[in-house]
Design an enzyme around this catalytic site. Structure first.
Site, PDB file in Angstrom:
ATOM      1  N   ILE A   1       0.822  -1.224   0.000  1.00  0.00           N
ATOM      2  CA  ILE A   1       0.000   0.000   0.000  1.00  0.00           C
ATOM      3  C   ILE A   1       0.849   1.264   0.000  1.00  0.00           C
ATOM      4  O   ILE A   1       0.334   2.351  -0.256  1.00  0.00           O
ATOM      5  CB  ILE A   1      -1.014   0.030   1.169  1.00  0.00           C
ATOM      6  CG1 ILE A   1      -0.311  -0.010   2.511  1.00  0.00           C
ATOM      7  CG2 ILE A   1      -2.030  -1.093   1.031  1.00  0.00           C
ATOM      8  CD1 ILE A   1      -1.231   0.264   3.687  1.00  0.00           C
TER       9      ILE A   1
ATOM     10  N   GLY B   1      15.093  -2.695   9.861  1.00  0.00           N
ATOM     11  CA  GLY B   1      14.024  -1.934   9.226  1.00  0.00           C
ATOM     12  C   GLY B   1      12.683  -2.647   9.153  1.00  0.00           C
ATOM     13  O   GLY B   1      11.778  -2.187   8.458  1.00  0.00           O
TER      14      GLY B   1
ATOM     15  N   HIS C   1       7.956 -11.277   5.633  1.00  0.00           N
ATOM     16  CA  HIS C   1       7.474 -10.862   4.322  1.00  0.00           C
ATOM     17  C   HIS C   1       8.655 -10.508   3.419  1.00  0.00           C
ATOM     18  O   HIS C   1       9.638  -9.940   3.854  1.00  0.00           O
ATOM     19  CB  HIS C   1       6.479  -9.705   4.408  1.00  0.00           C
ATOM     20  CG  HIS C   1       6.951  -8.490   5.129  1.00  0.00           C
ATOM     21  ND1 HIS C   1       7.095  -8.426   6.502  1.00  0.00           N
ATOM     22  CD2 HIS C   1       7.298  -7.264   4.671  1.00  0.00           C
ATOM     23  CE1 HIS C   1       7.505  -7.224   6.853  1.00  0.00           C
ATOM     24  NE2 HIS C   1       7.647  -6.492   5.754  1.00  0.00           N
TER      25      HIS C   1
END
Length: 115
Positions: free
Chosen positions: A34, A95, A102
């Site tokens: 997104i 990070g 994922h």
């Protein structure tokens, strides 16, 4: 199948949060990021909750292999023709923002140079 009821990606797997799917099978889900860092940016996740690469064991090798092999297929299907990048962020210093393993697959011109 392991599931964390507080994990946003587990909620996406369960259909509780919508996503723009690029691929799905019994073990993996791939969907468009997104907040993309490239013209084409998908996330490939296992449907089983694994918090991060730090939690991966040798038993996960076939699953990780399937995730890595799916990236090129999706880039080709999504029209990426001049290269792409695989990235897995691990832990706070690496990070990682969502603690569900994922794989980012990003294609397009110089995807690591987000402006």
């Amino acid at each position: 199948m392991s599931h964390d009821p507080n994990c946003i990606f587990c909620k996406i797997v369960a259909g509780q949060i919508p996503s723009r799917k690029a691929y799905e099978d019994e073990e993996l889900l791939a969907f468009h990021d997104i907040h993309p860092w490239a013209p084409v940016h998908v996330l490939i996740i296992p449907k089983t909750h694994i918090a991060s690469m730090a939690d991966v064991t040798g038993d996960h090798a076939p699953l990780l292999g399937r995730m890595a092999a799916l990236g090129p297929r999706l880039m080709k299907e999504l029209g990426v023709t001049n290269g792409f990048r695989h990235v897995i962020n691990t832990g706070a210093d690496g990070g990682q923002e969502v603690y569900h393993l994922h794989l980012h697959v990003m294609g397009g011109p110089r995807p690591w140079l987000k402006g």
